[in-house]
Design a protein around this motif. Structure first.
Motif, PDB file in Angstrom:
ATOM      1  N   ALA A 306       0.859  -1.177   0.000  1.00 44.26           N
ATOM      2  CA  ALA A 306       0.000   0.000   0.000  1.00 44.26           C
ATOM      3  C   ALA A 306       0.901   1.234   0.000  1.00 44.26           C
ATOM      4  O   ALA A 306       1.843   1.318   0.782  1.00 44.26           O
ATOM      5  N   GLU A 307       0.611   2.171  -0.862  1.00 49.50           N
ATOM      6  CA  GLU A 307       1.491   3.326  -1.045  1.00 49.50           C
ATOM      7  C   GLU A 307       1.441   4.282   0.136  1.00 49.50           C
ATOM      8  O   GLU A 307       0.368   4.657   0.608  1.00 49.50           O
ATOM      9  N   GLY A 308       2.607   4.670   0.632  1.00 52.18           N
ATOM     10  CA  GLY A 308       2.685   5.700   1.657  1.00 52.18           C
ATOM     11  C   GLY A 308       2.531   7.081   1.043  1.00 52.18           C
ATOM     12  O   GLY A 308       2.747   7.266  -0.154  1.00 52.18           O
ATOM     13  N   ALA A 309       2.151   8.059   1.845  1.00 51.25           N
ATOM     14  CA  ALA A 309       1.890   9.398   1.297  1.00 51.25           C
ATOM     15  C   ALA A 309       2.125  10.463   2.365  1.00 51.25           C
ATOM     16  O   ALA A 309       1.182  11.095   2.837  1.00 51.25           O
ATOM     17  N   GLN A 310       3.372  10.646   2.760  1.00 51.58           N
ATOM     18  CA  GLN A 310       3.636  11.665   3.764  1.00 51.58           C
ATOM     19  C   GLN A 310       5.075  12.174   3.637  1.00 51.58           C
ATOM     20  O   GLN A 310       5.952  11.487   3.139  1.00 51.58           O
ATOM     21  N   LEU A 390      10.391  21.431  16.237  1.00 55.41           N
ATOM     22  CA  LEU A 390       9.206  21.364  15.387  1.00 55.41           C
ATOM     23  C   LEU A 390       9.281  20.081  14.578  1.00 55.41           C
ATOM     24  O   LEU A 390      10.327  19.767  13.993  1.00 55.41           O
ATOM     25  N   THR A 391       8.192  19.325  14.564  1.00 55.60           N
ATOM     26  CA  THR A 391       8.095  18.152  13.703  1.00 55.60           C
ATOM     27  C   THR A 391       6.915  18.371  12.765  1.00 55.60           C
ATOM     28  O   THR A 391       5.816  18.716  13.210  1.00 55.60           O
ATOM     29  N   LEU A 392       7.155  18.195  11.483  1.00 54.38           N
ATOM     30  CA  LEU A 392       6.145  18.493  10.469  1.00 54.38           C
ATOM     31  C   LEU A 392       5.738  17.208   9.757  1.00 54.38           C
ATOM     32  O   LEU A 392       6.587  16.375   9.422  1.00 54.38           O
ATOM     33  N   PHE A 393       4.448  17.065   9.529  1.00 51.79           N
ATOM     34  CA  PHE A 393       3.890  15.908   8.818  1.00 51.79           C
ATOM     35  C   PHE A 393       3.152  16.442   7.603  1.00 51.79           C
ATOM     36  O   PHE A 393       2.136  17.122   7.730  1.00 51.79           O
ATOM     37  N   GLY A 394       3.670  16.139   6.398  1.00 53.83           N
ATOM     38  CA  GLY A 394       3.043  16.603   5.171  1.00 53.83           C
ATOM     39  C   GLY A 394       2.082  15.577   4.605  1.00 53.83           C
ATOM     40  O   GLY A 394       2.298  14.367   4.722  1.00 53.83           O
ATOM     41  N   LEU A 395       1.022  16.061   3.967  1.00 53.64           N
ATOM     42  CA  LEU A 395      -0.016  15.206   3.393  1.00 53.64           C
ATOM     43  C   LEU A 395       0.052  15.210   1.864  1.00 53.64           C
ATOM     44  O   LEU A 395       0.685  16.073   1.251  1.00 53.64           O
ATOM     45  N   HIS A 396      -0.633  14.247   1.270  1.00 52.26           N
ATOM     46  CA  HIS A 396      -0.812  14.167  -0.187  1.00 52.26           C
ATOM     47  C   HIS A 396       0.513  14.177  -0.951  1.00 52.26           C
ATOM     48  O   HIS A 396       0.667  14.883  -1.956  1.00 52.26           O
ATOM     49  N   THR A 397       1.453  13.383  -0.464  1.00 51.94           N
ATOM     50  CA  THR A 397       2.737  13.240  -1.162  1.00 51.94           C
ATOM     51  C   THR A 397       3.018  11.750  -1.353  1.00 51.94           C
ATOM     52  O   THR A 397       3.887  11.179  -0.692  1.00 51.94           O
ATOM     53  N   PRO A 398       2.286  11.092  -2.256  1.00 52.22           N
ATOM     54  CA  PRO A 398       2.432   9.644  -2.438  1.00 52.22           C
ATOM     55  C   PRO A 398       3.812   9.260  -2.954  1.00 52.22           C
ATOM     56  O   PRO A 398       4.488  10.043  -3.638  1.00 52.22           O
ATOM     57  N   ALA A 399       4.218   8.044  -2.635  1.00 52.60           N
ATOM     58  CA  ALA A 399       5.557   7.560  -2.962  1.00 52.60           C
ATOM     59  C   ALA A 399       5.867   7.672  -4.451  1.00 52.60           C
ATOM     60  O   ALA A 399       7.019   7.897  -4.839  1.00 52.60           O
ATOM     61  N   ARG A 400       4.856   7.540  -5.297  1.00 57.95           N
ATOM     62  CA  ARG A 400       5.086   7.562  -6.750  1.00 57.95           C
ATOM     63  C   ARG A 400       5.752   8.861  -7.213  1.00 57.95           C
ATOM     64  O   ARG A 400       6.451   8.880  -8.222  1.00 57.95           O
ATOM     65  N   LEU A 401       5.539   9.954  -6.460  1.00 52.33           N
ATOM     66  CA  LEU A 401       6.092  11.242  -6.866  1.00 52.33           C
ATOM     67  C   LEU A 401       7.601  11.321  -6.677  1.00 52.33           C
ATOM     68  O   LEU A 401       8.241  12.247  -7.186  1.00 52.33           O
ATOM     69  N   PHE A 402       8.172  10.365  -5.952  1.00 56.72           N
ATOM     70  CA  PHE A 402       9.595  10.413  -5.632  1.00 56.72           C
ATOM     71  C   PHE A 402      10.402   9.343  -6.363  1.00 56.72           C
ATOM     72  O   PHE A 402      11.619   9.281  -6.220  1.00 56.72           O
ATOM     73  N   LEU A 451      11.540   6.384   4.157  1.00 55.82           N
ATOM     74  CA  LEU A 451      11.009   5.533   5.231  1.00 55.82           C
ATOM     75  C   LEU A 451      11.045   4.066   4.832  1.00 55.82           C
ATOM     76  O   LEU A 451      11.278   3.198   5.675  1.00 55.82           O
ATOM     77  N   GLU A 452      10.819   3.790   3.559  1.00 49.13           N
ATOM     78  CA  GLU A 452      10.920   2.412   3.095  1.00 49.13           C
ATOM     79  C   GLU A 452      12.349   1.906   3.262  1.00 49.13           C
ATOM     80  O   GLU A 452      12.580   0.772   3.708  1.00 49.13           O
ATOM     81  N   ARG A 453      13.309   2.751   2.939  1.00 46.72           N
ATOM     82  CA  ARG A 453      14.725   2.363   3.059  1.00 46.72           C
ATOM     83  C   ARG A 453      15.145   2.247   4.523  1.00 46.72           C
ATOM     84  O   ARG A 453      15.777   1.271   4.926  1.00 46.72           O
ATOM     85  N   ASP A 454      14.798   3.232   5.345  1.00 45.40           N
ATOM     86  CA  ASP A 454      15.284   3.279   6.719  1.00 45.40           C
ATOM     87  C   ASP A 454      14.563   2.298   7.643  1.00 45.40           C
ATOM     88  O   ASP A 454      15.176   1.725   8.549  1.00 45.40           O
ATOM     89  N   LEU A 455      13.249   2.132   7.437  1.00 45.61           N
ATOM     90  CA  LEU A 455      12.429   1.371   8.380  1.00 45.61           C
ATOM     91  C   LEU A 455      11.787   0.132   7.765  1.00 45.61           C
ATOM     92  O   LEU A 455      11.042  -0.574   8.442  1.00 45.61           O
ATOM     93  N   ARG A 456      12.066  -0.106   6.484  1.00 40.99           N
ATOM     94  CA  ARG A 456      11.454  -1.224   5.762  1.00 40.99           C
ATOM     95  C   ARG A 456       9.931  -1.151   5.770  1.00 40.99           C
ATOM     96  O   ARG A 456       9.236  -2.171   5.911  1.00 40.99           O
ATOM     97  N   LEU A 457       9.409   0.047   5.617  1.00 38.10           N
ATOM     98  CA  LEU A 457       7.968   0.219   5.474  1.00 38.10           C
ATOM     99  C   LEU A 457       7.626   0.063   3.994  1.00 38.10           C
ATOM    100  O   LEU A 457       8.051   0.875   3.175  1.00 38.10           O
ATOM    101  N   PRO A 458       6.881  -0.964   3.618  1.00 36.50           N
ATOM    102  CA  PRO A 458       6.581  -1.182   2.194  1.00 36.50           C
ATOM    103  C   PRO A 458       5.883   0.029   1.582  1.00 36.50           C
ATOM    104  O   PRO A 458       4.857   0.486   2.094  1.00 36.50           O
ATOM    105  N   GLY A 459       6.459   0.549   0.501  1.00 36.96           N
ATOM    106  CA  GLY A 459       5.888   1.721  -0.135  1.00 36.96           C
ATOM    107  C   GLY A 459       5.968   2.961   0.728  1.00 36.96           C
ATOM    108  O   GLY A 459       5.375   3.988   0.404  1.00 36.96           O
TER     109      GLY A 459
END
Length: 523
Positions: A306-310, A390-402, A451-459
């Motif tokens: 499932a694609e991540g988006a943050q 400050l910790t920032l969480f961005g929305l609507h940035t799916p993995a496909r864009l990177f 995050l996929e590289r550092d934490l092995r979070l799929p997508g």
């Protein structure tokens, strides 16, 4: 290395859910081995010093606590506390050429006045009260079920006992309710954001993935409150590791599980470290990792990620920036959730642009300043000098864009995200950034691919996969942790009722073992 070759339970992964499962099982007298590939426990729920030579311990990936049941804290005797934030949120906006905003929190009178100042009447505030009274009733009834065997859909519906709430949250796209209850664009956007954390969806997405995300964000603790972990997120996972060790669990770091072989009654787990490979036998194996990793270990066909988006951004400031809206103290504005470019129309536009393959022109995001609520994450000298995180969480940035150029897209997105923030500040946030021991600005950004590289979070998906409704459906099993292998359980965020820092999948996997589910000796 493990103390002996056989255990009642081997847990793959020393993240918070694995530690919870280990503590429950060890306290019940089971022999437990935790295998963690890194040199430390905690997974994504850790505190680190990301900036060289700077005594600031940031919750690097996971920020706030809401879904962790007090039951788990009590059962395991965790030495851990949270603090409530004095303000829920502040959302700046420009109206009629003047800077203003919506402040939620700091008392009912203050919140009502802020709504009236922004919208011109009490209507939106009263709608806000009705809407969140409804979600509050759902929270009271649904949250306790997370640590019980999975209810059926009908059982949960009866538990909710509110047909309007069931329709709004479980049956219709959340955008329908947002538009029914509220008329102001900014108010609508603030409500919708809880449906979009790490979830790439439109308000009216027919899949209702946004509804599932929203539900988990408003039921935590039976109230929906999101609190700051005292000492940072690492304090929580350190307490969990301490509880597991105190109960007798063996935690082996630097040991990566590479294979699980099972006949449904006993299992062999092969793991690798600096000294080579070893094999340990277990009656049960609990996998505190993604469904993809589980499939890799067992040799099964992995599910589609499932694609991540943050976008995640960590910053250290020498001071809080001044706001263009001079009616609000920056300490109030930043002590809750600071929403940026999150009007309803802005969120829809950002989603449409990302869905079309472009980085959003005005990226929506939200900021948390933990140090205002818990200054202990900073060294005494930094506290005295007025530094803040400050910790920032961005929305609507799916993995496909990177995928084409992760570094370039990250840099462009960070620049435009900070520009959206700066539009509401009296000075650029860059002017307030601290520098590390090497003279570099104290700011780091992480894309889904990072995050996929550092934490092995799929997508790069922070929930490991699409969030599931908290009720039984096809092949979920009794606790939502079962797999096709009788004595192998999934105890990570990808379990049913997973996602977020909750410990719930760890608790539920332990309960499945302890009540005899999948136990070869049972019966």
């Amino acid at each position: 290395m493990p103390a002996h070759e056989g255990y009642d339970a081997v847990i793959v992964g020393g993240g918070h859910n694995g530690l919870v499962a280990a503590a429950y099982l060890a306290r019940a007298g089971r022999s437990v081995l935790v295998l963690e590939r890194l040199d430390h426990t905690g997974g994504a729920a850790v505190s680190t010093r990301p900036f060289a030579g700077v005594d600031a311990r940031l919750s690097r990936y996971s920020y706030l606590v809401s879904l962790l049941p007090r039951k788990i804290v009590r059962d395991l005797g965790l030495d851990f506390r949270v603090r409530a934030r004095t303000v829920s949120s502040y959302t700046p906006v420009e109206r009629d050429g003047r800077p203003t905003g919506l402040l939620v929190g700091g008392g009912e009178r203050r919140t009502r006045e802020s709504f009236a100042r922004l919208t011109g009447s009490d209507r939106e505030y009263e709608a806000w009260q009705r809407f969140y009274a409804m979600t509050g009733r759902v929270a009271e009834r649904v949250f306790p079920t997370l640590t019980e065997p999975l209810p059926t859909r009908d059982e949960l519906r009866r538990r909710v006992d509110d047909e309007e709430a069931w329709r709004v949250l479980f049956e219709e796209p959340i955008g329908t309710a947002v538009e029914e209850y509220f008329t102001d664009d900014l108010v609508r956007g603030v409500v919708l954001t809880d449906a979009l954390i790490g979830t790439f969806a439109d308000a009216h997405d027919a899949s209702l993935r946004q509804n599932r995300c929203f539900l988990y964000h408003v039921i935590g603790g039976g109230t929906g409150a999101w609190n700051v972990p005292v000492g940072g997120m690492g304090a929580l996972t350190d307490a969990m590791a301490a509880a597991a060790r105190a109960a007798g669990a063996v935690i082996a770091t630097g040991r990566e599980a590479v294979r699980i072989e099972t006949d449904g009654r006993t299992a062999e787990v092969t793991h690798r470290g600096e000294d080579g490979e070893s094999t340990v036998f277990a009656r049960h194996v609990l996998v505190n990792a993604s469904p993809q990793e589980l499939a890799r270990l067992t040799g099964d066909t992995p599910p589609t990620p499932a694609e991540g988006a943050q976008l995640k951004v960590n910053m250290l400031l020498t001071r809080l920036p001044a706001l263009r809206d001079i009616t609000v103290d920056p300490r109030d504005a930043f002590s809750g959730t600071f929403h940026i470019a999150e009007g309803y129309a802005q969120l829809a536009a950002a989603h449409a642009q990302a869905a079309a393959g472009s980085l959003p022109a005005a990226p929506p995001s939200e900021i948390y300043c933990h140090s205002l609520t818990d200054p202990t994450i900073l060294g005494p000298e930094l506290v005295e000098r007025g530094y803040q995180t400050l910790t920032l969480f961005g929305l609507h940035t799916p993995a496909r864009l990177f995928e084409h150029d992760n570094d370039g897209a990250r840099e462009e997105l960070l620049k435009s995200t900070l520009a959206q923030l700066n539009a509401h500040l009296a000075e650029p946030v860059e002017n307030c950034l601290a520098t590390d021991a090497d003279g570099r600005p104290c700011i780091e950004a992480k894309t889904p691919l990072d995050l996929e590289r550092d934490l092995r979070l799929p997508g790069g998906n922070i929930f490991h996969r699409e969030l599931a409704w908290p009720y039984a459906h096809q092949d979920t099993g009794r606790w939502g942790v079962e797999t096709r292998h009788t004595n192998v359980l999934l105890c990570g965020a990808g379990a049913v009722r997973g996602g977020g820092v909750s410990g719930v999948p760890g608790h539920n996997a332990a309960m499945a073992v302890l009540e005899g589910g999948g136990d070869p000796a049972a019966g």
